[in-house]
Design a protein around this motif. Sequence first.
Motif, PDB file in Angstrom:
ATOM      1  N   LEU A  38       0.896  -1.219  -0.074  1.00  0.00           N
ATOM      2  CA  LEU A  38      -0.024  -0.094   0.026  1.00  0.00           C
ATOM      3  C   LEU A  38       0.862   1.251  -0.012  1.00  0.00           C
ATOM      4  O   LEU A  38       0.332   2.395  -0.507  1.00  0.00           O
ATOM      5  CB  LEU A  38      -0.944  -0.090   1.152  1.00  0.00           C
ATOM      6  CG  LEU A  38      -2.058  -1.161   1.156  1.00  0.00           C
ATOM      7  CD1 LEU A  38      -2.849  -1.140   2.416  1.00  0.00           C
ATOM      8  CD2 LEU A  38      -2.732  -1.197  -0.083  1.00  0.00           C
ATOM      9  N   LYS A  39       2.138   1.134   0.563  1.00  0.00           N
ATOM     10  CA  LYS A  39       2.730   2.319   0.559  1.00  0.00           C
ATOM     11  C   LYS A  39       3.188   2.638  -0.942  1.00  0.00           C
ATOM     12  O   LYS A  39       3.457   3.931  -1.419  1.00  0.00           O
ATOM     13  CB  LYS A  39       4.116   1.889   1.009  1.00  0.00           C
ATOM     14  CG  LYS A  39       4.256   2.290   2.669  1.00  0.00           C
ATOM     15  CD  LYS A  39       5.623   1.859   3.492  1.00  0.00           C
ATOM     16  CE  LYS A  39       5.473   1.908   4.986  1.00  0.00           C
ATOM     17  NZ  LYS A  39       4.657   0.721   5.581  1.00  0.00           N
ATOM     18  N   ILE A  40       3.318   1.777  -1.699  1.00  0.00           N
ATOM     19  CA  ILE A  40       3.418   1.854  -3.177  1.00  0.00           C
ATOM     20  C   ILE A  40       2.179   2.096  -4.234  1.00  0.00           C
ATOM     21  O   ILE A  40       1.885   3.066  -4.887  1.00  0.00           O
ATOM     22  CB  ILE A  40       4.272   0.735  -3.819  1.00  0.00           C
ATOM     23  CG1 ILE A  40       5.547   0.713  -3.085  1.00  0.00           C
ATOM     24  CG2 ILE A  40       4.392   0.966  -5.222  1.00  0.00           C
ATOM     25  CD1 ILE A  40       6.433  -0.738  -3.569  1.00  0.00           C
ATOM     26  N   THR A  41       1.241   1.294  -3.810  1.00  0.00           N
ATOM     27  CA  THR A  41       0.041   1.128  -4.476  1.00  0.00           C
ATOM     28  C   THR A  41      -0.945   2.494  -4.627  1.00  0.00           C
ATOM     29  O   THR A  41      -1.762   2.833  -5.241  1.00  0.00           O
ATOM     30  CB  THR A  41      -0.954   0.090  -4.442  1.00  0.00           C
ATOM     31  OG1 THR A  41      -1.273   0.028  -3.100  1.00  0.00           O
ATOM     32  CG2 THR A  41       0.077  -1.237  -4.861  1.00  0.00           C
ATOM     33  N   ARG A  42      -0.731   3.144  -3.142  1.00  0.00           N
ATOM     34  CA  ARG A  42      -1.767   4.156  -2.877  1.00  0.00           C
ATOM     35  C   ARG A  42      -0.760   5.606  -3.145  1.00  0.00           C
ATOM     36  O   ARG A  42      -1.287   6.652  -2.989  1.00  0.00           O
ATOM     37  CB  ARG A  42      -2.120   4.261  -1.525  1.00  0.00           C
ATOM     38  CG  ARG A  42      -3.119   2.822  -1.324  1.00  0.00           C
ATOM     39  CD  ARG A  42      -3.700   3.016   0.120  1.00  0.00           C
ATOM     40  NE  ARG A  42      -4.617   1.990   0.439  1.00  0.00           N
ATOM     41  CZ  ARG A  42      -5.398   1.743   1.223  1.00  0.00           C
ATOM     42  NH1 ARG A  42      -5.197   2.552   2.591  1.00  0.00           N
ATOM     43  NH2 ARG A  42      -6.137   0.777   1.587  1.00  0.00           N
ATOM     44  N   LYS A  43       0.419   5.368  -3.390  1.00  0.00           N
ATOM     45  CA  LYS A  43       1.158   6.744  -3.558  1.00  0.00           C
ATOM     46  C   LYS A  43       0.667   7.748  -4.547  1.00  0.00           C
ATOM     47  O   LYS A  43       0.674   8.905  -4.184  1.00  0.00           O
ATOM     48  CB  LYS A  43       2.672   6.428  -3.994  1.00  0.00           C
ATOM     49  CG  LYS A  43       3.811   7.522  -3.884  1.00  0.00           C
ATOM     50  CD  LYS A  43       4.227   7.777  -2.456  1.00  0.00           C
ATOM     51  CE  LYS A  43       5.286   8.774  -2.571  1.00  0.00           C
ATOM     52  NZ  LYS A  43       6.539   8.342  -2.787  1.00  0.00           N
ATOM     53  N   PRO A  44       0.331   7.239  -5.758  1.00  0.00           N
ATOM     54  CA  PRO A  44      -0.342   8.312  -6.614  1.00  0.00           C
ATOM     55  C   PRO A  44      -1.600   8.970  -6.072  1.00  0.00           C
ATOM     56  O   PRO A  44      -1.741  10.173  -6.276  1.00  0.00           O
ATOM     57  CB  PRO A  44      -0.888   7.346  -7.946  1.00  0.00           C
ATOM     58  CG  PRO A  44      -0.009   6.085  -7.764  1.00  0.00           C
ATOM     59  CD  PRO A  44       0.371   5.786  -6.198  1.00  0.00           C
ATOM     60  N   ASN A  45      -2.253   8.370  -5.342  1.00  0.00           N
ATOM     61  CA  ASN A  45      -3.441   9.101  -4.512  1.00  0.00           C
ATOM     62  C   ASN A  45      -2.891  10.373  -3.666  1.00  0.00           C
ATOM     63  O   ASN A  45      -3.556  11.103  -3.649  1.00  0.00           O
ATOM     64  CB  ASN A  45      -4.347   8.092  -3.849  1.00  0.00           C
ATOM     65  CG  ASN A  45      -5.577   8.629  -3.004  1.00  0.00           C
ATOM     66  OD1 ASN A  45      -5.301   9.236  -2.046  1.00  0.00           O
ATOM     67  ND2 ASN A  45      -6.626   8.458  -3.668  1.00  0.00           N
ATOM     68  N   TRP A  46      -1.807   9.721  -2.880  1.00  0.00           N
ATOM     69  CA  TRP A  46      -1.225  10.571  -2.107  1.00  0.00           C
ATOM     70  C   TRP A  46      -0.738  11.929  -2.684  1.00  0.00           C
ATOM     71  O   TRP A  46      -0.775  13.074  -2.308  1.00  0.00           O
ATOM     72  CB  TRP A  46      -0.390  10.065  -0.921  1.00  0.00           C
ATOM     73  CG  TRP A  46      -1.027   8.790  -0.263  1.00  0.00           C
ATOM     74  CD1 TRP A  46      -2.414   8.592   0.053  1.00  0.00           C
ATOM     75  CD2 TRP A  46      -0.090   7.984   0.308  1.00  0.00           C
ATOM     76  NE1 TRP A  46      -2.333   7.552   0.862  1.00  0.00           N
ATOM     77  CE2 TRP A  46      -1.151   7.113   0.698  1.00  0.00           C
ATOM     78  CE3 TRP A  46       1.335   7.516   0.384  1.00  0.00           C
ATOM     79  CZ2 TRP A  46      -0.449   5.952   1.576  1.00  0.00           C
ATOM     80  CZ3 TRP A  46       1.695   6.438   0.981  1.00  0.00           C
ATOM     81  CH2 TRP A  46       0.829   5.554   1.543  1.00  0.00           C
ATOM     82  N   GLU A  47      -0.127  11.510  -3.822  1.00  0.00           N
ATOM     83  CA  GLU A  47       0.734  12.399  -4.710  1.00  0.00           C
ATOM     84  C   GLU A  47      -0.493  13.436  -5.119  1.00  0.00           C
ATOM     85  O   GLU A  47      -0.264  14.814  -5.184  1.00  0.00           O
ATOM     86  CB  GLU A  47       1.408  11.943  -5.935  1.00  0.00           C
ATOM     87  CG  GLU A  47       2.523  11.128  -5.350  1.00  0.00           C
ATOM     88  CD  GLU A  47       3.721  11.892  -5.200  1.00  0.00           C
ATOM     89  OE1 GLU A  47       3.671  12.974  -5.379  1.00  0.00           O
ATOM     90  OE2 GLU A  47       4.713  11.328  -5.045  1.00  0.00           O
ATOM     91  N   ARG A  48      -1.482  13.074  -5.520  1.00  0.00           N
ATOM     92  CA  ARG A  48      -2.720  13.900  -6.160  1.00  0.00           C
ATOM     93  C   ARG A  48      -3.083  14.843  -4.794  1.00  0.00           C
ATOM     94  O   ARG A  48      -3.345  15.869  -5.205  1.00  0.00           O
ATOM     95  CB  ARG A  48      -3.842  13.073  -6.617  1.00  0.00           C
ATOM     96  CG  ARG A  48      -5.019  13.911  -7.291  1.00  0.00           C
ATOM     97  CD  ARG A  48      -5.943  12.941  -7.971  1.00  0.00           C
ATOM     98  NE  ARG A  48      -6.698  12.206  -7.059  1.00  0.00           N
ATOM     99  CZ  ARG A  48      -6.994  11.002  -6.768  1.00  0.00           C
ATOM    100  NH1 ARG A  48      -7.214  10.285  -8.212  1.00  0.00           N
ATOM    101  NH2 ARG A  48      -7.766  10.449  -5.715  1.00  0.00           N
TER     102      ARG A  48
END
Length: 257
Positions: free
Chosen positions: A119-129
Motif C-alpha cells: 500500500l505504500k506503493i499502490t496508494r502513492k499516486p493518490n497521496w501525490e494527487r
Amino acid sequence: MNKIYFQILLSLFLISCSNNKKSNIQASNTIQAFKLDSLELFDKSRNRKIPVAIYHPVIAEKINKQQVVIFSHGYGENKGGDNRIYSYLTENLASKGYFVISIQHELPTDDLLPMDGDLKITRKPNWERGTENILYAINEFKKTNPELDFKHLTLIGHSNGGDMTALFATKYPKLVYKIITMDNRRMPLPRTNHPKVYTLRSGNYQADEGVLPTEQEQKKYGMTVQFTAINHRDMDNDATSEERRILNTYIEDYLSK
C-alpha cells in the motif's frame, strides 16, 4: 489615617488589575461565531476541479495574521462530501479564530483507492494527487487572501488524508509549520524538526512498520505520538460528544504551543 486609606486604595487597584487580567485571558478563549463558505478551485495544469469548504470566524474586521489550517479527509470511496463530515473539528477551529480550508480530494471519476499490494506503493499516486491539491490551494489562497498567516500553516488529515499530510510535509517542509495526522497508517511521518509533527493514534488499529517514530526519534526531533482509545473510524462525525471533546482538546492544545 492617610496611610491606611492609601493601603486600601492600593489593594483595590491591585485586585482590579488582577480581575482585568483574568478577563483578558477569558476573552482570548471566547468562542466566536463562524461561517461556512464553499468554492471550486480549478487547476488548469492538471485539468482538475478542487472543491473546498472554508470555515472561518464571522467578525467585523479581519484578524491580523490569522493562522490557517488545511484539513484533508479520510477515504470516502469517491462519493463526495467528505470535506464536511468532520464538522465537529473544522467548526470548532473556526470558532477559535482559525481560517480552515477543508479540501475535497476525491471526485466521482477518480480511480478507487487500491486495497491490495504494497500500500505504500499502490496508494502513492493518490497521496501525490492530494499533495498537489493542497499545494494548489495554498498558492491560490495566498493570492486571494494575502492577509492570512501562511508562515504558520498547519496541515491536519485523518487516515488516508493523514497519509497525504505526511507526504506533503516530506515533499514541501518549508511550506508547513505544523502537521497533525489522525491515525494515518501507511505513509511514514517525516523525521524532522521542521515542520513540527504530532500524531493522534486510534485504539483499534496499528500503523505499518516505520510509519511512527521510535521513542529516540521522538526525543531527537521533538515529535509527539498521542495514543487514544478512540476507534479509527470514529474520528469523523461518528465520534461521540466525549470523543469529540477529547480530539478537539488535543488538537487545540497542540496548536497553541
